[in-house]
Scaffold this motif. Structure first.
Motif, PDB file in Angstrom:
ATOM      1  N   THR A 177     -30.213  77.788-120.755  1.00 37.49           N
ATOM      2  CA  THR A 177     -29.373  76.548-119.798  1.00 37.49           C
ATOM      3  C   THR A 177     -30.216  76.602-118.517  1.00 37.49           C
ATOM      4  O   THR A 177     -31.007  76.119-117.970  1.00 37.49           O
ATOM      5  CB  THR A 177     -28.175  77.444-119.531  1.00 37.49           C
ATOM      6  OG1 THR A 177     -27.277  77.041-120.834  1.00 37.49           O
ATOM      7  CG2 THR A 177     -27.719  77.036-118.163  1.00 37.49           C
ATOM      8  N   HIS A 178     -30.783  78.239-118.127  1.00 39.73           N
ATOM      9  CA  HIS A 178     -31.184  77.909-117.136  1.00 39.73           C
ATOM     10  C   HIS A 178     -33.152  78.492-118.023  1.00 39.73           C
ATOM     11  O   HIS A 178     -33.821  78.729-116.950  1.00 39.73           O
ATOM     12  CB  HIS A 178     -31.399  80.414-116.369  1.00 39.73           C
ATOM     13  CG  HIS A 178     -29.782  79.274-116.118  1.00 39.73           C
ATOM     14  ND1 HIS A 178     -29.645  79.180-115.114  1.00 39.73           N
ATOM     15  CD2 HIS A 178     -28.483  80.289-116.421  1.00 39.73           C
ATOM     16  CE1 HIS A 178     -28.115  79.245-114.648  1.00 39.73           C
ATOM     17  NE2 HIS A 178     -27.709  79.765-115.277  1.00 39.73           N
ATOM     18  N   GLU A 179     -33.583  78.707-118.795  1.00 41.31           N
ATOM     19  CA  GLU A 179     -34.561  78.712-119.187  1.00 41.31           C
ATOM     20  C   GLU A 179     -35.471  79.885-119.283  1.00 41.31           C
ATOM     21  O   GLU A 179     -36.881  79.555-117.847  1.00 41.31           O
ATOM     22  CB  GLU A 179     -35.808  77.363-118.252  1.00 41.31           C
ATOM     23  CG  GLU A 179     -35.102  75.911-119.096  1.00 41.31           C
ATOM     24  CD  GLU A 179     -35.785  75.069-118.517  1.00 41.31           C
ATOM     25  OE1 GLU A 179     -36.912  74.162-118.757  1.00 41.31           O
ATOM     26  OE2 GLU A 179     -34.864  73.977-117.531  1.00 41.31           O
ATOM     27  N   PHE A 180     -34.461  80.660-119.361  1.00 38.75           N
ATOM     28  CA  PHE A 180     -35.832  81.925-119.168  1.00 38.75           C
ATOM     29  C   PHE A 180     -37.041  82.412-119.907  1.00 38.75           C
ATOM     30  O   PHE A 180     -36.628  81.366-121.184  1.00 38.75           O
ATOM     31  CB  PHE A 180     -34.415  83.195-119.412  1.00 38.75           C
ATOM     32  CG  PHE A 180     -33.529  83.283-117.991  1.00 38.75           C
ATOM     33  CD1 PHE A 180     -33.920  83.680-116.919  1.00 38.75           C
ATOM     34  CD2 PHE A 180     -32.089  83.601-118.615  1.00 38.75           C
ATOM     35  CE1 PHE A 180     -32.845  83.282-115.742  1.00 38.75           C
ATOM     36  CE2 PHE A 180     -31.363  83.453-117.480  1.00 38.75           C
ATOM     37  CZ  PHE A 180     -31.204  84.124-116.606  1.00 38.75           C
ATOM     38  N   LYS A 181     -37.591  83.299-119.691  1.00 42.84           N
ATOM     39  CA  LYS A 181     -38.624  83.822-120.589  1.00 42.84           C
ATOM     40  C   LYS A 181     -38.344  83.856-122.420  1.00 42.84           C
ATOM     41  O   LYS A 181     -38.994  83.632-122.815  1.00 42.84           O
ATOM     42  CB  LYS A 181     -39.517  84.426-119.791  1.00 42.84           C
ATOM     43  CG  LYS A 181     -41.087  84.497-121.133  1.00 42.84           C
ATOM     44  CD  LYS A 181     -42.293  83.493-120.721  1.00 42.84           C
ATOM     45  CE  LYS A 181     -43.275  83.850-121.360  1.00 42.84           C
ATOM     46  NZ  LYS A 181     -43.982  82.253-121.631  1.00 42.84           N
TER      47      LYS A 181
ATOM     48  N   MET B  45     -36.684  71.364-115.589  1.00 38.92           N
ATOM     49  CA  MET B  45     -38.169  72.574-115.555  1.00 38.92           C
ATOM     50  C   MET B  45     -37.535  74.179-115.126  1.00 38.92           C
ATOM     51  O   MET B  45     -36.668  74.290-114.284  1.00 38.92           O
ATOM     52  CB  MET B  45     -39.164  71.826-114.548  1.00 38.92           C
ATOM     53  CG  MET B  45     -39.942  72.763-114.282  1.00 38.92           C
ATOM     54  SD  MET B  45     -41.337  71.871-113.549  1.00 38.92           S
ATOM     55  CE  MET B  45     -42.774  72.936-113.423  1.00 38.92           C
ATOM     56  N   ALA B  46     -38.156  74.860-115.964  1.00 35.21           N
ATOM     57  CA  ALA B  46     -37.735  76.569-115.342  1.00 35.21           C
ATOM     58  C   ALA B  46     -37.867  76.835-113.749  1.00 35.21           C
ATOM     59  O   ALA B  46     -39.252  76.022-113.775  1.00 35.21           O
ATOM     60  CB  ALA B  46     -37.560  77.446-116.399  1.00 35.21           C
ATOM     61  N   SER B  47     -36.751  77.363-113.042  1.00 31.12           N
ATOM     62  CA  SER B  47     -36.974  77.828-111.695  1.00 31.12           C
ATOM     63  C   SER B  47     -38.271  78.775-111.704  1.00 31.12           C
ATOM     64  O   SER B  47     -38.829  79.694-113.002  1.00 31.12           O
ATOM     65  CB  SER B  47     -36.088  77.870-111.209  1.00 31.12           C
ATOM     66  OG  SER B  47     -35.786  79.750-111.803  1.00 31.12           O
ATOM     67  N   ALA B  48     -39.439  79.209-110.616  1.00 30.21           N
ATOM     68  CA  ALA B  48     -40.066  80.247-110.515  1.00 30.21           C
ATOM     69  C   ALA B  48     -39.773  81.545-111.417  1.00 30.21           C
ATOM     70  O   ALA B  48     -40.645  82.325-111.921  1.00 30.21           O
ATOM     71  CB  ALA B  48     -40.604  80.139-109.626  1.00 30.21           C
ATOM     72  N   LEU B  49     -38.399  81.719-110.592  1.00 35.55           N
ATOM     73  CA  LEU B  49     -38.200  83.175-110.666  1.00 35.55           C
ATOM     74  C   LEU B  49     -37.374  83.112-112.723  1.00 35.55           C
ATOM     75  O   LEU B  49     -38.225  84.576-113.497  1.00 35.55           O
ATOM     76  CB  LEU B  49     -37.440  83.341-110.344  1.00 35.55           C
ATOM     77  CG  LEU B  49     -36.939  85.118-110.009  1.00 35.55           C
ATOM     78  CD1 LEU B  49     -37.701  86.304-110.137  1.00 35.55           C
ATOM     79  CD2 LEU B  49     -35.204  85.231-109.211  1.00 35.55           C
TER      80      LEU B  49
ATOM     81  N   VAL C 128     -31.318  83.691-110.240  1.00 36.99           N
ATOM     82  CA  VAL C 128     -31.883  82.736-110.001  1.00 36.99           C
ATOM     83  C   VAL C 128     -30.926  82.019-109.764  1.00 36.99           C
ATOM     84  O   VAL C 128     -31.431  81.084-108.634  1.00 36.99           O
ATOM     85  CB  VAL C 128     -32.123  82.088-111.392  1.00 36.99           C
ATOM     86  CG1 VAL C 128     -33.208  81.943-112.469  1.00 36.99           C
ATOM     87  CG2 VAL C 128     -30.842  82.057-112.340  1.00 36.99           C
ATOM     88  N   LYS C 129     -29.814  82.295-109.579  1.00 39.63           N
ATOM     89  CA  LYS C 129     -29.119  81.611-108.328  1.00 39.63           C
ATOM     90  C   LYS C 129     -29.220  81.968-106.668  1.00 39.63           C
ATOM     91  O   LYS C 129     -28.851  81.396-105.748  1.00 39.63           O
ATOM     92  CB  LYS C 129     -27.390  81.824-108.833  1.00 39.63           C
ATOM     93  CG  LYS C 129     -26.443  81.008-110.049  1.00 39.63           C
ATOM     94  CD  LYS C 129     -25.051  81.773-110.421  1.00 39.63           C
ATOM     95  CE  LYS C 129     -25.167  80.353-111.007  1.00 39.63           C
ATOM     96  NZ  LYS C 129     -22.989  81.114-112.059  1.00 39.63           N
ATOM     97  N   ALA C 130     -29.304  83.092-106.688  1.00 33.07           N
ATOM     98  CA  ALA C 130     -29.662  83.567-105.530  1.00 33.07           C
ATOM     99  C   ALA C 130     -30.985  83.117-105.188  1.00 33.07           C
ATOM    100  O   ALA C 130     -31.385  82.484-103.841  1.00 33.07           O
ATOM    101  CB  ALA C 130     -29.707  85.793-105.303  1.00 33.07           C
ATOM    102  N   GLU C 131     -31.958  82.804-106.063  1.00 28.20           N
ATOM    103  CA  GLU C 131     -33.251  82.013-105.655  1.00 28.20           C
ATOM    104  C   GLU C 131     -33.138  80.722-105.504  1.00 28.20           C
ATOM    105  O   GLU C 131     -33.255  80.326-104.044  1.00 28.20           O
ATOM    106  CB  GLU C 131     -34.310  82.202-107.364  1.00 28.20           C
ATOM    107  CG  GLU C 131     -35.535  81.533-106.873  1.00 28.20           C
ATOM    108  CD  GLU C 131     -35.999  80.822-107.980  1.00 28.20           C
ATOM    109  OE1 GLU C 131     -37.136  80.674-108.100  1.00 28.20           O
ATOM    110  OE2 GLU C 131     -35.956  80.788-109.434  1.00 28.20           O
TER     111      GLU C 131
END
Length: 222
Positions: free
Chosen positions: A32-36, A1-5, A215-218
Motif C-alpha cells: 500500500t505504501h510502496e515501501f522498499k 508513487m512511493a514517497s521519498a521516505l 510516512v504519515k508523519a512525512e
C-alpha cells in the motif's frame, strides 16, 4: 508513487511471536505504501514471497538473527535457503564475539560465505555499531567492503548497547571512505525527525517496524 521516505524503508517484523496474520498485514502495508522492502524472519519467507508476488516490494530475510553466533556453515546455509525460498535481500549478523576477540579471520569468513550464498541478491551486514570500539568498527567495515557487500547495517535493535544512532551512521560513512556501499540504520526508529537525521548523516536505507507512522508523519509535515 512511493514517497521519498517510503522508498528507503524496510518495513520490519522480527519479533519471535509474530503471527501469520501480522506478517500478512506487514506485506499489505508495504504494498500500500510502496515501501522498499519487508524484513522478516526466515520462517516467514515463503508466505511473504507469495504475498508480495507481482509487487515492487523486495523481500528481505535475516540470517543468524539477532546474535550472529551461528557457525559459518549454518549462517550461510540459512541465507542460501532464504534466497531459494524467495528472498531478494539478506541481512546477516556478524559474529560479534569473534570480532571482540580479535578473530577477524572468523568474521571475514562469515561475511564472505554469506556473500557467496547470496550471489546476485542484496546483502546487508549487521555490525552492532553501538557495541563496538572505534577501531573495531573500522575493521569490520573494511571486511565488508573487501567482501563487496551491498550495505553495512548499524544494528539489530535487540542488543543492550542500543539501536540506530546518528553517530554510528557518521562513523560508518567515514570508514567507507567514499566506497559505493549503502548504510542501513535500524533499531528504534519511530520518530520522523530522527529518521531524517539518520538520512542526513548518510543512511540510505532505514529498517523500521513503524514505517506506516513514519510516512504519515512525512505527509503531515509537507
Amino acid at each position: 508513487m512511493a514517497s521519498a521516505l517510503a522508498s528507503l524503508i524496510d518495513h520490519t517484523l522480527l519479533k519471535p511471536e509474530a503471527t501469520a496474520d501480522e506478517v500478512g498485514r506487514l506485506c499489505t502495508e508495504a504494498v500500500t505504501h510502496e515501501f522498499k522492502a519487508v524484513c522478516v524472519n526466515p520462517y516467514w519467507v515463503p508466505r511473504a514471497a507469495e504475498l508480495l508476488a507481482n509487487s515492487s516490494v523486495a523481500l528481505c530475510a535475516v540470517a543468524s538473527f539477532p546474535f550472529g553466533c551461528s557457525r559459518t556453515e549454518a549462517k550461510s546455509a540459512e541465507a542460501a535457503l532464504a534466497v531459494r525460498e524467495g528472498a531478494d535481500e539478506v541481512d546477516m549478523v556478524i559474529n560479534l564475539g569473534a570480532l571482540k576477540s580479535g578473530e577477524l579471520d572468523v568474521v571475514e569468513a562469515d561475511i564472505r560465505a554469506v556473500r557467496d550464498a547470496t550471489a546476485g541478491r542484496v546483502l546487508k551486514v549487521i555490525i552492532e555499531a553501538a557495541a563496538l570500539e572505534a577501531d573495531e568498527l573500522v575493521s569490520v567495515v573494511e571486511l565488508c567492503a573487501a567482501a563487496e557487500v551491498d550495505f553495512v547495517k548499524t544494528s539489530t535493535g535487540y542488543h543492550a548497547a542500543g539501536g540506530a544512532r546518528v553517530a554510528d551512521v557518521v562513523a560508518i560513512k567515514k570508514a567507507l571512505d567514499g566506497r559505493e556501499i549503502g548504510i542501513k540504520a535500524s533499531g528504534g526508529i519511530r520518530d520522523y525527525a530522527f529518521a531524517l537525521a539518520l538520512i542526513e548523516a548518510g543512511a540510505t536505507r532505514l529498517g523500521a517496524s513503524s514505517g506506516v507512522s513514519l510516512v504519515k508523519a512525512e505527509a503531515a509535515a509537507q
